[in-house]
Design a protein around this motif. Structure first.
Motif, PDB file in Angstrom:
ATOM      1  N   SER A 257       5.629 -36.624  14.017  1.00 32.20           N
ATOM      2  CA  SER A 257       5.842 -35.295  13.467  1.00 32.20           C
ATOM      3  C   SER A 257       6.308 -35.381  12.014  1.00 32.20           C
ATOM      4  CB  SER A 257       6.884 -34.545  14.297  1.00 32.20           C
ATOM      5  OG  SER A 257       7.235 -33.307  13.675  1.00 32.20           O
ATOM      6  N   PRO A 258       5.837 -34.479  11.151  1.00 35.11           N
ATOM      7  CA  PRO A 258       6.316 -34.487   9.750  1.00 35.11           C
ATOM      8  C   PRO A 258       7.783 -34.086   9.626  1.00 35.11           C
ATOM      9  CG  PRO A 258       4.886 -32.604  10.163  1.00 35.11           C
ATOM     10  CD  PRO A 258       4.797 -33.470  11.380  1.00 35.11           C
ATOM     11  N   PHE A 259       8.396 -33.559  10.697  1.00 37.88           N
ATOM     12  CA  PHE A 259       9.812 -33.203  10.671  1.00 37.88           C
ATOM     13  C   PHE A 259      10.713 -34.373  11.079  1.00 37.88           C
ATOM     14  CE2 PHE A 259       7.512 -29.249  11.433  1.00 37.88           C
ATOM     15  CZ  PHE A 259       8.080 -28.412  10.491  1.00 37.88           C
ATOM     16  N   PHE A 260      10.145 -35.541  11.323  1.00 40.37           N
ATOM     17  CA  PHE A 260      10.930 -36.645  11.878  1.00 40.37           C
ATOM     18  C   PHE A 260      11.989 -37.141  10.896  1.00 40.37           C
ATOM     19  CE2 PHE A 260      11.663 -41.138  12.903  1.00 40.37           C
ATOM     20  CZ  PHE A 260      12.002 -41.027  14.243  1.00 40.37           C
ATOM     21  N   GLU A 261      11.707 -37.124   9.599  1.00 43.46           N
ATOM     22  CA  GLU A 261      12.636 -37.641   8.601  1.00 43.46           C
ATOM     23  C   GLU A 261      13.645 -36.603   8.132  1.00 43.46           C
ATOM     24  OE1 GLU A 261      12.722 -40.735   7.850  1.00 43.46           O
ATOM     25  OE2 GLU A 261      10.908 -41.289   8.977  1.00 43.46           O
ATOM     26  N   MET A 262      13.635 -35.414   8.684  1.00 41.93           N
ATOM     27  CA  MET A 262      14.520 -34.354   8.221  1.00 41.93           C
ATOM     28  C   MET A 262      15.821 -34.373   9.000  1.00 41.93           C
ATOM     29  SD  MET A 262      11.812 -31.239   7.660  1.00 41.93           S
ATOM     30  CE  MET A 262      10.282 -31.517   6.752  1.00 41.93           C
ATOM     31  N   ALA A 263      16.844 -33.760   8.418  1.00 48.42           N
ATOM     32  CA  ALA A 263      18.160 -33.686   9.031  1.00 48.42           C
ATOM     33  C   ALA A 263      18.749 -32.310   8.747  1.00 48.42           C
ATOM     34  CB  ALA A 263      19.067 -34.785   8.490  1.00 48.42           C
TER      35      ALA A 263
END
Length: 374
Positions: A257-263
């Motif tokens: 998912s492109p949201f994997f690196e977000m926090a």
């Protein structure tokens, strides 16, 4: 008082800036303009005149509707006036006694216009009538009848098409104003709520999304509006949804998912736009339509979940409470996706900067105790 107006003005300016920077607005319109289009390409819009008329605004449709009928009445009125003048029927020509006119009681321009209107609208008041002595008048009434029928069919078709456009059905399908990120069945999910405001179903509904962002690859070429597929699913799957009640869409945030690196503390500093699509066929009209909406980082709430809105009463009836459609409740959520997947039990949650004032976070215990939540 001045502080209130200042904050209100700042909020309005912020909303306008956000709306201007979106590619897709919250109601599904595409915010894009075309420049440097060759003039020769404009003729394509004239060649496809039916689509052009259907897509123009109502004010222009009403203008063309009035202009088409009024202009046709006036032009044929001039032709009837010319025929009457050629036959010597006008009052200022002093027709002799026993003169047989081409059209009875057409002795001026106003009478010619009224006869043209009565002919094309098939009113026939009885005061004016054509006589069979003028071949030109007989040919003209046939031509006007045919052209009037064509104008009627075209304008009625345009209005009917605009009234029954599939995108009007999309107005009764609404998405939640915000998306939420929280754990669901052992996975971290981005959730969006969608509701069908009509009791008629959307047949063959499909849900999918596109993440739009600007990327800077290693080769130095900047890609504007880079599109990444976002898969959504519901409890019963992602295709052929049973869209009879509001649904919650889930996007699993995994390593792909492109949201994997977000926090939680970096989400709102990202620059992207999540566009969500719902395709389906209206049950009542069998017309296909697409509903669109978009979410920007400030419209995604980390560590919140939607409240249930479907309940079942003691009488066995299902009830949808739309007052809870946009209400959320805070839930225990990891600070980042990596923490959720790699550190078991690490579900610390920070709400600083994540609370949106347009949504009300309440305790689930406030719900009515006499119904069973679904």
């Amino acid at each position: 008082m001045c502080g209130f107006f200042r904050r209100h003005l700042q909020n309005r300016l912020l909303e306008r800036r956000i709306r201007r920077n979106r590619l897709v607005t919250k109601d599904g319109r595409c915010n894009i303009e075309f420049g440097n289009v060759m003039y020769s390409n404009h003729f394509a819009f004239i060649a496809d005149f039916w689509t052009t008329f259907v897509e123009i605004r109502w004010r222009f449709v009403l203008f063309f509707f009035i202009a088409a009928f009024t202009l046709s009445w006036f032009i044929f009125g001039l032709l009837w006036y010319w025929i009457a003048r050629s036959n010597g029927d006008l009052s200022w020509q002093n027709p002799p006694d026993g003169h047989t006119p081409c059209v009875d009681n057409v002795q001026g321009l106003t009478a010619s216009f009224l006869y043209s209107l009565e002919t094309q609208t098939t009113i026939g008041y009885g005061g004016r009538a054509i006589t069979p002595l003028c071949p030109g008048a007989v040919a003209l009434i046939v031509i006007q009848s045919l052209i009037g029928a064509i104008v009627n069919c075209f304008m009625c078709g345009i209005i009917l098409s605009k009234i029954s456009m599939p995108k009007k059905r999309a107005k009764t399908i609404t998405f939640s104003e915000m998306a939420v990120i929280c754990p669901k069945k052992g996975t971290l999910c981005l959730s969006i709520r969608v509701a069908n405001m009509r009791k008629t179903l959307m047949i063959g509904s499909q849900i999918y999304g596109k993440l739009l962002r600007t990327t800077h690859p290693a080769d130095g070429e900047t890609i504007i509006m880079d599109q990444v597929n976002i898969d959504f699913t519901v409890e019963g799957g992602k295709d052929n949804l049973f869209f009879v009640c509001p649904l919650t869409l889930y996007h699993v945030i995994d390593r792909n998912s492109p949201f994997f690196e977000m926090a939680v503390d970096t989400l709102h500093r990202q620059e992207f736009e999540l566009v969500v699509f719902l395709d389906g066929t209206a049950e009542s009209t069998s017309s296909s339509c697409q509903v669109r909406t978009s979410f920007i980082p400030r419209e995604i709430m980390w560590g919140y979940d939607f409240l249930p809105i479907i309940s079942r009463s003691k009488q066995g009836k299902y009830r949808v409470d739309f007052s809870n459609f946009s209400r959320v409740v805070p839930v225990t959520t990891a600070h980042c996706v990596c923490c959720f997947h790699n550190l078991k039990g690490h579900h610390l949650h920070s709400r600083e900067g994540q609370v949106n004032q347009g949504f009300e976070a309440i305790d689930i215990s406030e719900q009515h105790p006499t119904v069973t939540k679904m």
